[in-house]
Motif scaffolding. Structure first.
Motif, PDB file in Angstrom:
ATOM      1  N   ARG A   1       0.934  -0.989   0.189  1.00 23.23           N
ATOM      2  CA  ARG A   1       0.208  -0.252   0.295  1.00 23.23           C
ATOM      3  C   ARG A   1       0.933   1.105   0.116  1.00 23.23           C
ATOM      4  O   ARG A   1       0.775   2.486  -0.078  1.00 23.23           O
ATOM      5  CB  ARG A   1      -0.990   0.351   1.122  1.00 23.23           C
ATOM      6  N   GLU A   2       2.119   1.059   0.852  1.00 23.55           N
ATOM      7  CA  GLU A   2       2.576   2.033   1.305  1.00 23.55           C
ATOM      8  C   GLU A   2       3.446   2.645  -0.211  1.00 23.55           C
ATOM      9  O   GLU A   2       4.050   4.092  -0.609  1.00 23.55           O
ATOM     10  CB  GLU A   2       3.352   2.547   2.319  1.00 23.55           C
ATOM     11  N   TRP A   3       4.036   1.238  -0.165  1.00 27.40           N
ATOM     12  CA  TRP A   3       5.554   1.683  -1.196  1.00 27.40           C
ATOM     13  C   TRP A   3       4.771   1.368  -2.717  1.00 27.40           C
ATOM     14  O   TRP A   3       5.204   2.852  -3.743  1.00 27.40           O
ATOM     15  CB  TRP A   3       6.599  -0.365  -1.706  1.00 27.40           C
TER      16      TRP A   3
ATOM     17  N   ASN B   1      -2.441  11.080  -4.391  1.00 18.40           N
ATOM     18  CA  ASN B   1      -1.515  10.562  -3.550  1.00 18.40           C
ATOM     19  C   ASN B   1      -0.539   9.490  -5.124  1.00 18.40           C
ATOM     20  O   ASN B   1       0.946  10.353  -4.268  1.00 18.40           O
ATOM     21  CB  ASN B   1      -2.361   9.572  -2.837  1.00 18.40           C
TER      22      ASN B   1
END
Lengths: 137, 530
Positions: free
Chosen positions: B210-212, B226
């Motif tokens: 999700r972050e990467w 984002n």
């Protein structure tokens, strides 16, 4: 031999096609590497291969050149009398010359050898065949 | 005085270990302390105490030869250096306005760059862990500046991707990461990897993806602000009433895959390609000039070596002056030979058959670089590209933007080609004029409006056509290393070879220097033991 070409031929050319070669090996990156690559020459006739590859060192007139060392002439060179010899040099390389054959198909090696043996004043008899080249790999 | 007994700092400790146990012990200690695993360099060699009158003949005034001359002179040897070219430095080379480039075959270029502009035809970037080179740069006052290696705003071009239209690296890299993350997330959620990933790791992985990958709440890679905060916006953030940005549109998976952007992404992962990188201010040859200043009086330029002999008394090299035709014989007790294998393989040299075979087992690559001088820095003004590389699958390989004189209103030299492999051969086989035309035609894909309009002049260096080397770099394979490498680097009677070809850092200046340091250290031990 495979490893050599993978670490050297990392740049494409307008006539260069993608090869079915595996990804880059884990070997240390050379300063000469770039990040784009094709590993085979792509479609080209014997004459085109001579012009695009061989002439870089042996010169467009196939007469070779000399500096601190020399590039032997291919024109009038009796070492080309037996086709297997130049085919072997293309496949395996010789001294400072890389094994150019690693980015050529068997047929292309035969084509460029036959082209050089029948041009630039050369009139050597007999033709090298793809299967002869295959046996040298 | 307490420091004589108990070291106060790690540096003191290392110095003590170095004195007591020599370089290898110091290196091992440094490694144990968490230092230095990145390099085999453990400081300049502490060679001293050469026998009175002992002499060394060095062949080649590239970096390996000049380093050998410098350190051996310091150790007390009488040193002479023979160099084929009319300049020192070897492949440490910069081309400037007024220079002449003469190829085998006779093609001659008169370089027309403006003052201050240059092309680095050989080495052009220095990794932060090439400590030997950095050490001597500092020691000789060679000023270094950053080399912009990774530029997210530079471009990637492939003929078969995006209709041949170049894309920004950051867009492709973010899209690639995003799509791969989404796919892996789907697999994990579908339980496809449950047999190989524990429940705990699965949760961590999903959080990581999700972050990467900049995935949304549903683990999807979509066009949103984002994602745009990584790949850039359609309308960039601003101030005041109309400050709100609008997101850019991501590329589909198939398009991203067609770009092969993973090739660039993984290229930047290479140890030797990682930031921070450096370049000397004013041109790469500032390094060669730094070395030359130390040892200039030892060097005979324009001197072609024609044979190399040795016996139990010493070494001898016959030579011919390429300008006057004068011939001579240089003699010494020992020899450090840094001639490239391309030349050495054709020379009458008295070494073992095994070493001769090793010399003949190193093919050389044939890179081509082309420097195009442009009237303005349009890549900065119009494209916001400041240094870095735009890659292509055409013969030129890449174009690279200059890392100095940013924002200046004056002509600049852009690297218009760094070709290797098939592309290198193709460009090398052309006349210099045709190379420039090919570089303009191919480089125009990145900057179609400006490239030809702003072009002033260009110069190319095809390494296979350089008379003094006939190639660029030695190429090893695992097989040739196993068979020949030790035979190449071994001390053979009174002769030892050095250069990038005699190292595991082939094609890098660091390899030439490390090879030279190892060669002269062994030579010195041998000379003292004799």
């Amino acid at each position: 031999m495979k490893k050599l070409i993978l670490s050297m031929a990392l740049i494409g050319a307008s006539s260069v096609a993608e090869a079915q070669a595996p990804a880059r090996p884990a070997a240390a990156a050379s300063a000469g590497d770039a990040a784009f690559g094709a590993r085979m020459l792509g479609e080209a006739s014997g004459e085109q291969i001579f012009t695009r590859v061989c002439a870089a060192c042996h010169m467009q007139d196939a007469k070779g050149a000399e500096g601190a060392g020399r590039y032997p002439p291919l024109a009038g060179n009796q070492k080309l009398a037996i086709g297997a010899y130049p085919a072997m040099v293309v496949v395996k390389g010789l001294n400072g010359m890389p094994p150019i054959g690693t980015m050529l198909t068997d047929q292309q090696v035969a084509d460029v050898v036959n082209y050089v043996r029948s041009h630039f004043g050369n009139k050597f008899k007999g033709a090298v065949k793809a299967e002869d080249v295959k046996a040298m790999r | 005085m307490i420091s004589d007994l108990s070291p106060q700092t790690r540096r003191d400790l290392l110095t003590m270990i170095g004195r007591a146990g020599g370089g290898l012990a110091m290196y091992q200690a440094m490694t144990a302390l968490g230092h230095a695993a990145e390099t085999q360099f453990s400081g300049p060699p502490a060679l001293s105490g050469a026998r009175a009158g002992a002499s060394v003949l060095v062949l080649g005034a590239g970096l390996a030869g000049m380093l050998a001359a410098y350190e051996l002179t310091k150790a007390g040897y009488k040193v002479q250096v023979l160099e084929y070219q009319d300049r020192p430095g070897g492949r440490n080379y910069s081309v400037r306005g007024g220079d002449k480039i003469v190829e085998v075959g006779g093609a001659t270029q008169n370089v027309a760059y403006q003052p201050g502009n240059y092309l680095n035809p050989g080495p052009w970037r220095i990794p932060h862990h090439h400590r030997t080179l950095l050490h001597y740069c500092k020691a000789f006052g060679v000023e270094l500046e950053p080399f912009i290696q990774l530029n997210h705003n530079a471009m990637v071009h492939r003929k078969d991707a995006f209709g041949g239209k170049p894309q920004r690296y950051k867009e492709l890299a973010v899209d690639f990461t995003g799509h791969v993350s989404e796919l892996l997330g789907k697999s994990l959620n579908a339980g496809a990897l449950d047999s190989t990933v524990s429940k705990e790791d699965k949760e961590k992985l999903i959080a990581a993806l999700r972050e990467w990958g900049a995935l949304d709440g549903d683990l999807k890679f979509t066009s949103n602000l984002n994602v745009s905060s990584r790949r850039g916006y359609d309308r960039a953030p601003g101030g005041g009433v109309n400050g709100a940005p609008t997101p850019s549109k991501i590329n589909g998976l198939s398009d991203v895959l067609s770009s092969h952007v993973w090739t660039q992404m993984s290229f930047y992962f290479n140890y030797v390609m990682q930031t921070t990188m450096f370049q000397p201010k004013g041109g790469m040859d500032m390094i060669g000039k730094g070395f030359y200043k130390q040892i200039a009086k030892l060097v005979r330029l324009n001197t072609k070596v024609t044979s190399i002999k040795q016996d139990d008394k010493g070494v001898a090299a016959t030579w011919t002056d390429t300008v006057t035709g004068k011939t001579g014989v240089a003699t010494a007790d020992y020899m450090v030979c840094t001639l490239p294998a391309t030349i050495l393989a054709q020379l009458d040299i008295q070494v073992s058959d095994a070493k001769k075979a090793a010399i003949k087992a190193i093919p050389y690559s044939g890179q081509v670089k082309i420097g195009l001088e442009m009237k303005s820095r349009f890549w900065e003004e119009k494209y916001s590209i400041y240094g870095g590389h735009s890659f292509t699958d055409q013969a030129i390989g890449l174009i690279s933007y200059p890392n100095y004189d940013f924002f200046k209103d004056k002509p600049a030299v852009l690297l218009g080609a760094f070709a290797n492999g098939a592309g290198g051969y193709m460009l090398a086989g052309m006349t210099p004029e045709k190379r420039i035309e090919a570089a303009l035609a191919q480089g125009s894909v990145f900057h179609p409006e400006e490239y030809r309009r702003e072009f002033m002049n260009g110069a190319s260096v095809a390494w296979s056509r350089m008379p003094w080397i006939l190639g660029c770099c030695g190429m090893w394979t695992e097989e040739s290393r196993a068979t020949h490498y030790q035979n190449l680097v071994s001390m053979d009677g009174r002769i030892v070879l050095a250069g990038e070809h005699a190292s595991y850092y082939g094609c890098w200046m660091e390899g030439a220097l490390l090879s030279s340091l190892d060669a002269i250290t062994r030579l010195h031990q041998r000379a003292l033991a004799a």
